[in-house]
Write a protein that holds these residues in place. Structure first.
Motif, PDB file in Angstrom:
ATOM      1  N   ILE A  40       9.424   0.045  -2.615  1.00  0.00           N
ATOM      2  CA  ILE A  40      10.968   1.279  -1.173  1.00  0.00           C
ATOM      3  C   ILE A  40      10.343  -0.221  -0.637  1.00  0.00           C
ATOM      4  O   ILE A  40       9.899  -0.749   0.049  1.00  0.00           O
ATOM      5  CB  ILE A  40      10.683   2.719  -0.871  1.00  0.00           C
ATOM      6  N   ASP A  41      11.823  -0.053   0.534  1.00  0.00           N
ATOM      7  CA  ASP A  41      11.881  -0.637   1.571  1.00  0.00           C
ATOM      8  C   ASP A  41      11.077  -0.403   2.832  1.00  0.00           C
ATOM      9  O   ASP A  41      10.914   0.834   2.408  1.00  0.00           O
ATOM     10  CB  ASP A  41      13.271  -1.378   2.203  1.00  0.00           C
ATOM     11  N   TYR A  42      10.472  -1.214   4.126  1.00  0.00           N
ATOM     12  CA  TYR A  42       9.938  -0.516   5.087  1.00  0.00           C
ATOM     13  C   TYR A  42      10.219   0.391   5.814  1.00  0.00           C
ATOM     14  O   TYR A  42      10.033   1.638   5.577  1.00  0.00           O
ATOM     15  CB  TYR A  42       8.937  -1.489   5.840  1.00  0.00           C
ATOM     16  N   GLN A  43      11.597   0.112   6.121  1.00  0.00           N
ATOM     17  CA  GLN A  43      11.918   1.167   6.377  1.00  0.00           C
ATOM     18  C   GLN A  43      12.773   2.517   5.823  1.00  0.00           C
ATOM     19  O   GLN A  43      11.749   3.521   6.588  1.00  0.00           O
ATOM     20  CB  GLN A  43      13.845   0.977   7.113  1.00  0.00           C
ATOM     21  N   SER A  44      12.673   2.355   5.169  1.00  0.00           N
ATOM     22  CA  SER A  44      13.065   3.983   4.363  1.00  0.00           C
ATOM     23  C   SER A  44      11.832   4.555   3.784  1.00  0.00           C
ATOM     24  O   SER A  44      11.329   5.814   3.562  1.00  0.00           O
ATOM     25  CB  SER A  44      13.600   3.533   2.814  1.00  0.00           C
ATOM     26  N   GLY A  45      10.966   3.756   3.378  1.00  0.00           N
ATOM     27  CA  GLY A  45       9.324   4.053   3.051  1.00  0.00           C
ATOM     28  C   GLY A  45       8.347   5.129   4.463  1.00  0.00           C
ATOM     29  O   GLY A  45       7.941   6.109   4.246  1.00  0.00           O
ATOM     30  N   PHE A  46       8.936   4.162   5.325  1.00  0.00           N
ATOM     31  CA  PHE A  46       8.297   4.611   6.929  1.00  0.00           C
ATOM     32  C   PHE A  46       9.350   6.380   6.777  1.00  0.00           C
ATOM     33  O   PHE A  46       8.582   6.921   7.374  1.00  0.00           O
ATOM     34  CB  PHE A  46       8.639   4.082   7.459  1.00  0.00           C
ATOM     35  N   ILE A  47      10.464   6.494   6.670  1.00  0.00           N
ATOM     36  CA  ILE A  47      10.875   7.678   7.497  1.00  0.00           C
ATOM     37  C   ILE A  47      10.641   8.698   6.166  1.00  0.00           C
ATOM     38  O   ILE A  47      11.293   9.105   6.326  1.00  0.00           O
ATOM     39  CB  ILE A  47      12.560   7.372   7.031  1.00  0.00           C
ATOM     40  N   ALA A  48      10.275   8.489   4.748  1.00  0.00           N
ATOM     41  CA  ALA A  48       9.851   9.364   4.160  1.00  0.00           C
ATOM     42  C   ALA A  48       8.472  10.375   4.089  1.00  0.00           C
ATOM     43  O   ALA A  48       8.124  10.901   4.247  1.00  0.00           O
ATOM     44  CB  ALA A  48       9.792   8.640   2.262  1.00  0.00           C
ATOM     45  N   LEU A  49       7.600   8.503   4.578  1.00  0.00           N
ATOM     46  CA  LEU A  49       6.383   8.634   5.547  1.00  0.00           C
ATOM     47  C   LEU A  49       6.531   9.886   6.383  1.00  0.00           C
ATOM     48  O   LEU A  49       6.038  11.064   6.577  1.00  0.00           O
ATOM     49  CB  LEU A  49       5.773   7.185   5.331  1.00  0.00           C
ATOM     50  N   GLY A  50       7.365  10.134   6.911  1.00  0.00           N
ATOM     51  CA  GLY A  50       7.549  10.553   8.508  1.00  0.00           C
ATOM     52  C   GLY A  50       8.170  12.060   8.046  1.00  0.00           C
ATOM     53  O   GLY A  50       6.911  13.055   9.073  1.00  0.00           O
ATOM     54  N   LEU A  51       8.390  12.187   6.894  1.00  0.00           N
ATOM     55  CA  LEU A  51       9.093  13.260   6.335  1.00  0.00           C
ATOM     56  C   LEU A  51       7.875  14.179   6.070  1.00  0.00           C
ATOM     57  O   LEU A  51       7.636  15.199   5.790  1.00  0.00           O
ATOM     58  CB  LEU A  51      10.470  12.900   5.168  1.00  0.00           C
ATOM     59  N   GLY A  52       7.270  13.654   5.235  1.00  0.00           N
ATOM     60  CA  GLY A  52       5.842  13.438   5.025  1.00  0.00           C
ATOM     61  C   GLY A  52       5.105  14.498   5.718  1.00  0.00           C
ATOM     62  O   GLY A  52       4.653  16.066   5.428  1.00  0.00           O
ATOM     63  N   LEU A  53       4.962  14.157   6.990  1.00  0.00           N
ATOM     64  CA  LEU A  53       3.938  14.518   8.319  1.00  0.00           C
ATOM     65  C   LEU A  53       4.512  15.705   8.942  1.00  0.00           C
ATOM     66  O   LEU A  53       4.119  16.152   8.881  1.00  0.00           O
ATOM     67  CB  LEU A  53       3.579  12.953   8.674  1.00  0.00           C
ATOM     68  N   ALA A  54       6.579  15.719   9.046  1.00  0.00           N
ATOM     69  CA  ALA A  54       6.513  16.777   9.879  1.00  0.00           C
ATOM     70  C   ALA A  54       6.391  18.043   8.695  1.00  0.00           C
ATOM     71  O   ALA A  54       6.247  19.133   9.073  1.00  0.00           O
ATOM     72  CB  ALA A  54       7.968  16.626   9.602  1.00  0.00           C
ATOM     73  N   ILE A  55       6.589  17.975   7.600  1.00  0.00           N
ATOM     74  CA  ILE A  55       6.572  19.051   6.887  1.00  0.00           C
ATOM     75  C   ILE A  55       4.667  19.455   6.895  1.00  0.00           C
ATOM     76  O   ILE A  55       4.978  20.567   6.793  1.00  0.00           O
ATOM     77  CB  ILE A  55       6.558  18.837   5.289  1.00  0.00           C
ATOM     78  N   ALA A  56       3.745  18.053   7.175  1.00  0.00           N
ATOM     79  CA  ALA A  56       2.803  19.072   7.042  1.00  0.00           C
ATOM     80  C   ALA A  56       2.314  19.630   8.177  1.00  0.00           C
ATOM     81  O   ALA A  56       1.594  20.889   8.387  1.00  0.00           O
ATOM     82  CB  ALA A  56       1.449  17.493   7.294  1.00  0.00           C
ATOM     83  N   LEU A  57       3.196  19.020   9.387  1.00  0.00           N
ATOM     84  CA  LEU A  57       3.109  19.719  10.794  1.00  0.00           C
ATOM     85  C   LEU A  57       3.471  21.329  10.714  1.00  0.00           C
ATOM     86  O   LEU A  57       3.773  22.127  11.067  1.00  0.00           O
ATOM     87  CB  LEU A  57       3.754  18.832  11.805  1.00  0.00           C
ATOM     88  N   LEU A  58       4.210  21.896   9.632  1.00  0.00           N
ATOM     89  CA  LEU A  58       5.370  23.017   9.255  1.00  0.00           C
ATOM     90  C   LEU A  58       4.191  23.645   8.685  1.00  0.00           C
ATOM     91  O   LEU A  58       3.914  25.150   9.105  1.00  0.00           O
ATOM     92  CB  LEU A  58       6.757  22.963   8.351  1.00  0.00           C
ATOM     93  N   ALA A  59       3.895  23.352   7.802  1.00  0.00           N
ATOM     94  CA  ALA A  59       2.635  23.853   7.269  1.00  0.00           C
ATOM     95  C   ALA A  59       1.324  24.090   8.035  1.00  0.00           C
ATOM     96  O   ALA A  59       0.787  25.307   7.809  1.00  0.00           O
ATOM     97  CB  ALA A  59       2.316  23.260   5.954  1.00  0.00           C
ATOM     98  N   ALA A  60       1.059  23.510   8.755  1.00  0.00           N
ATOM     99  CA  ALA A  60      -0.330  23.957  10.036  1.00  0.00           C
ATOM    100  C   ALA A  60       0.345  24.852  10.541  1.00  0.00           C
ATOM    101  O   ALA A  60      -0.277  25.938  11.215  1.00  0.00           O
ATOM    102  CB  ALA A  60      -0.740  22.629  10.508  1.00  0.00           C
TER     103      ALA A  60
END
Length: 259
Positions: A40-60
């Motif tokens: 995956i290109d870096y821009q799309s990859g970092f967007i997906a990675l940021g989404l995962g971190l945001a979801i983890a914050l929601l879980a916390a």
């Protein structure tokens, strides 16, 4: 006579917290693997990675809400809330550590042992092809000053051996560190200097970072300078300084071994 047993209601945030945290873990793990293996290109990859971190914050956050409701209303689900918080912490732990480094280290992405006259990156066809046509830009004086203040131990390496022998050590050190050497020009010519161009990759995401090493003759031996620059982002989180320290240590050890 049958006795009616009324169970305490189950906290809905506690029920949802581990499920959301598991989803965050899957998203961040897949994003990391896709970036690491270049799927995956870096821009799309970092967007997906940021989404995962945001979801983890929601879980916390759901876990914290569950703790409050369990305390105030006596609801069930304490174990589920704890599980969700632990899973969220697993996702957020390393990014939090990186965030701490970003807050305590200077916002630079190019480090050199010579801040007054940094080694220039090669513009040869081989080097440009390896760097996808990119030439790391010149660094403003104020950023070099930030480097001097933060990394006082980053300094040239002086060896009391001929430039030809020093260049062999430089190449061996680069190979030992696992760098991909893209160009190696032995000392000689009009200036008597040699250079080595290489590419290293970050540990987890395997992002490419560019390196150039300059070998200059001196009256009493050889001076070695190294410059390491990140291709992505404006903050290297200390990776370039760490890479340079590892190289200087490896080259020094190799020099001691041949004496």
């Amino acid at each position: 006579m049958r006795r009616l047993i009324i169970e305490e209601p189950y906290s809905r945030p506690a029920r949802w917290s581990p499920m959301v945290a598991w989803f965050a873990l899957v998203v961040t793990a897949l994003s990391t693997l896709l970036i690491r293996f270049g799927r995956i290109d870096y821009q799309s990859g970092f967007i997906a990675l940021g989404l995962g971190l945001a979801i983890a914050l929601l879980a916390a956050g759901l876990s914290l809400v569950a703790f409050v409701r369990i305390w105030q209303e006596g609801r069930r689900g304490l174990g589920s809330a704890i599980k969700g918080l632990i899973l969220a912490a697993l996702v957020l732990g390393y990014p939090a550590y990186m965030g701490l480094k970003a807050a305590t280290l200077p916002a630079i992405n190019d480090v050199s042992t010579d801040t007054d006259d940094p080694p220039a990156f090669s513009r040869s066809h081989a080097a440009l092809t390896a760097r996808d046509g990119r030439i790391p830009p010149d660094v403003p004086p104020e950023e070099r000053e930030l480097q001097r203040e933060a990394y006082v131990q980053i300094a040239p390496l002086s060896l009391d051996i001929p430039p030809e022998d020093a260049f062999s050590l430089v190449r061996k050190a680069a190979e030992n560190l696992g760098w991909k050497i893209v160009e190696a020009v032995p000392p000689g010519g009009r200036t008597g200097a040699g250079r080595l161009e290489a590419i290293d990759r970050t540990r987890i995401l395997k992002m490419p970072e560019d390196i150039t090493v300059r070998v200059r003759p001196r009256v009493d031996g050889t001076r070695i300078d190294i410059r390491s620059a990140s291709r992505i982002g404006h903050h290297d989180l200390g990776t370039n300084a760490k890479r340079i320290r590892a190289f200087l240590e490896e080259a020094s050890n190799l020099a001691l071994a041949v004496k």
